[in-house]
Motif scaffolding. Sequence first.
Motif, PDB file in Angstrom:
ATOM      1  N   SER A  57      43.769  -3.091 -55.057  1.00 51.45           N
ATOM      2  CA  SER A  57      44.876  -2.263 -55.553  1.00 51.45           C
ATOM      3  C   SER A  57      44.703  -1.931 -57.029  1.00 51.45           C
ATOM      4  CB  SER A  57      46.220  -2.979 -55.338  1.00 51.45           C
ATOM      5  OG  SER A  57      46.496  -3.119 -53.967  1.00 51.45           O
TER       6      SER A  57
ATOM      7  N   ASP B  93      50.043   2.708 -53.790  1.00 49.80           N
ATOM      8  CA  ASP B  93      48.903   1.925 -53.307  1.00 49.80           C
ATOM      9  C   ASP B  93      48.440   2.412 -51.933  1.00 49.80           C
ATOM     10  OD1 ASP B  93      47.138  -0.450 -53.645  1.00 49.80           O
ATOM     11  OD2 ASP B  93      48.203  -1.145 -51.854  1.00 49.80           O
ATOM     12  N   ASN B  94      49.405   2.674 -51.051  1.00 48.64           N
ATOM     13  CA  ASN B  94      49.057   3.166 -49.715  1.00 48.64           C
ATOM     14  C   ASN B  94      48.374   4.533 -49.780  1.00 48.64           C
ATOM     15  OD1 ASN B  94      50.111   0.901 -48.473  1.00 48.64           O
ATOM     16  ND2 ASN B  94      52.132   1.821 -48.166  1.00 48.64           N
ATOM     17  N   LYS B  95      48.873   5.357 -50.667  1.00 52.28           N
ATOM     18  CA  LYS B  95      48.291   6.689 -50.829  1.00 52.28           C
ATOM     19  C   LYS B  95      46.832   6.600 -51.261  1.00 52.28           C
ATOM     20  CE  LYS B  95      48.666  10.701 -53.902  1.00 52.28           C
ATOM     21  NZ  LYS B  95      49.451  11.302 -55.010  1.00 52.28           N
TER      22      LYS B  95
ATOM     23  N   LYS C 161      54.023   2.699 -52.324  1.00 58.00           N
ATOM     24  CA  LYS C 161      53.641   4.001 -51.790  1.00 58.00           C
ATOM     25  C   LYS C 161      52.392   4.526 -52.487  1.00 58.00           C
ATOM     26  CE  LYS C 161      58.193   5.498 -50.201  1.00 58.00           C
ATOM     27  NZ  LYS C 161      59.265   6.534 -50.294  1.00 58.00           N
TER      28      LYS C 161
ATOM     29  N   ARG D  53      44.824   4.005 -50.930  1.00 59.11           N
ATOM     30  CA  ARG D  53      44.009   3.378 -49.882  1.00 59.11           C
ATOM     31  C   ARG D  53      43.624   4.404 -48.807  1.00 59.11           C
ATOM     32  NH1 ARG D  53      43.803  -2.230 -49.777  1.00 59.11           N
ATOM     33  NH2 ARG D  53      45.029  -3.208 -51.440  1.00 59.11           N
ATOM     34  N   ASN D  54      44.561   5.258 -48.467  1.00 62.05           N
ATOM     35  CA  ASN D  54      44.251   6.293 -47.483  1.00 62.05           C
ATOM     36  C   ASN D  54      43.249   7.298 -48.037  1.00 62.05           C
ATOM     37  OD1 ASN D  54      45.994   5.206 -45.564  1.00 62.05           O
ATOM     38  ND2 ASN D  54      47.751   6.386 -46.309  1.00 62.05           N
ATOM     39  N   LYS D  55      43.394   7.608 -49.310  1.00 62.30           N
ATOM     40  CA  LYS D  55      42.519   8.599 -49.926  1.00 62.30           C
ATOM     41  C   LYS D  55      41.072   8.107 -49.996  1.00 62.30           C
ATOM     42  CE  LYS D  55      41.771  11.114 -54.276  1.00 62.30           C
ATOM     43  NZ  LYS D  55      41.635  12.447 -53.662  1.00 62.30           N
ATOM     44  N   TYR D  56      40.898   6.845 -50.436  1.00 61.77           N
ATOM     45  CA  TYR D  56      39.538   6.349 -50.684  1.00 61.77           C
ATOM     46  C   TYR D  56      38.945   5.567 -49.518  1.00 61.77           C
ATOM     47  CZ  TYR D  56      40.256   7.792 -55.501  1.00 61.77           C
ATOM     48  OH  TYR D  56      40.487   8.533 -56.627  1.00 61.77           O
ATOM     49  N   ASN D  57      39.811   5.157 -48.584  1.00 59.31           N
ATOM     50  CA  ASN D  57      39.325   4.483 -47.369  1.00 59.31           C
ATOM     51  C   ASN D  57      38.300   3.393 -47.708  1.00 59.31           C
ATOM     52  OD1 ASN D  57      39.087   3.955 -44.633  1.00 59.31           O
ATOM     53  ND2 ASN D  57      37.424   5.445 -44.352  1.00 59.31           N
TER      54      ASN D  57
END
Length: 647
Positions: A446, A358-360, A356, A362-366
């Motif tokens: 990651s 890592d997903n957070k 979670k 990735r979404n934040k920094y795109n």
Amino acid sequence: MKHLFLLLIFLSGSFFTHAQNDILLTINDEDIHSEEFTKVYEKNRELIKEDESNAPEDYLDLFINYKLKVQEAYRLGLNNKKSYQDELSAYRAQLAKSYLNDVKVTEELVKEAYDRTVNELNARHILVRVSPDALPNDTLVAYRSIAQARERIINGENFEKVARAISEDPSAKKNGGNLGWFKAFKMVYPFENAAYNTAINEVSKPFRTSFGYHIVQPIAARKSKGKVQVAHIMVALNQSDSTIIPEERINEVSKLLSEGASFETVALNYSDDRASYKKGGKLEEFEQGQLSSAAFEKTAFSLENIGAISQPFKTEFGWHILKLLSKTPVPTYMDARVALTNKVTRDVRAQVISVKLDNKLRNKYNVVLDEGLQPYLESIFPEKYSQTKIVLNNEPALSNVAFTLGKRKATYTYKMVADYLLASYSRKTYRYRDQFVKEGVQSFVSVVLKNYHLEHLEEEDQGFSDILKEYKEGLLLFDLLETNIWKKAQQDSIGLQEFFLRNKEDYRSVKTYEATVCTTKSKSLAKKYRNSLSKGITPEKAVLSLNNKNDTPVLLSTRVLTEEELPEGQHLSKGVSELIEDGDNFIVYDVTAITEAKDQLLKDVRGVVISDYQKELENKFVKNLRDKSTITINKEVLNTLITKYEN
């Protein structure tokens, strides 16, 4: 100690992101916007006592005092101390992990929870209440109170005595802070941690929960016995039918059972427990410490064989007979693992798993990878894995940008990613080169995302920046007060003695009466009791006789009373008092000893005197800061606030 003090600072909720609002006040060239004051004031307004003014102009004084102390700490250079820098660095690392929900591995938390399920604790505690969003000055008072309580106990005072005097847990007056037995998940996690991390009979350092500040003392440990399920028959102590004597009735029930009567049938016909008699007396499964009656639990867990029936026994509720229906032992770790994992992942122990996180990020920094990265990396590695050593040549492509991160555009090149994959290549084989490269690139991203975010949290997350700023100020305030107030009050023996002598009247002991107290709602019974005493009959025999002959109860207790505890306007002398009417009750006191109020020695009241001396030193310290500071209040802005909150 510092960590707990600092929790009160950043939990106060005073995190600010200032817009260009009106300036409310200026303290020594530091401008403070009305927004900052308003947020603190609104969160603490309802906590101000009813008999105190909660107007903005009065609350502003507390706010100014806090700001002056922080400024003084910076002026003295406390922020340059190595100990301060080390503490702040360690805290930042801890906060960063916590803020990212980067907690311990779930398996470690599950093992911890299992250990605390198998091993139960009996403990007692002291609570000083403080709201989570209280003003730092208010929470400091609470912290000092709990710290002083701990000091008193460490110096030899009885824990239960201190708990009855200090604790704001409503039950402490009766139980001296005793909590009974508990295990994992029964208390809030910070409390559970403090209890299990404190040695038996040791007193924990102060710690904070949502309720306030605590200290806890584990007094015993035991292995859990699992769960039991029983059926019971109860004969209540209070019977509407005066011909029923509870002890005789339960013995009759026991005889029926011994003669072969069905437990379920007897329960249906004789049990006074309206919640269970129709079910043959069957109760829900329970653990040790779950019921309010220790005698009931002890008997239930003492039954060994399924179907075994206990002898009659008495509790505060009535007379009982139990039948053992089932026993569930403590499960093994492997058997409990799944259920505990579910609990842990829903508990504050584990706030998020790494996926979670890592997903957070990735979404934040795109993150956008360069299109040529995957093909180039595949060209470096053989299509089929081989143990041939791969050496990177100084190819121009290695300097290409693979991706960038954050506001500062941190750059990561092809070479950085390639080196990461090469390190992985030396440790594992692969069947498909493209999959190996793809997974390797994602793994690199990651790792980079997490490290970058941790290193740049102040820039990337305003909330983290605000909390860290509050912690910085709180740490400085702690050092300032510890040096100038707390230690001085404890170490300045001459100043403490002078303060005590100046205020000696405040520490006089109160006048007390050691007495036997008879209370009843019947005036005639109170008179009979008093007459019995005049004939030389003991209070116990007099009350026993009256209760045997009358329905109205006559209560007797032996107590040590202060004058404040007496009915209004009453003064006692040695011997039997007159009949005293107090509301619906009639009271007779038999005073056996009187201790007059007297001056006390400093050693007898040292803890209280130190606390009061600290308050005096702090008041003088703040006054001195105010005297040498320039404080300008924008009356127009303040009047706007006053108008806003006057209703």
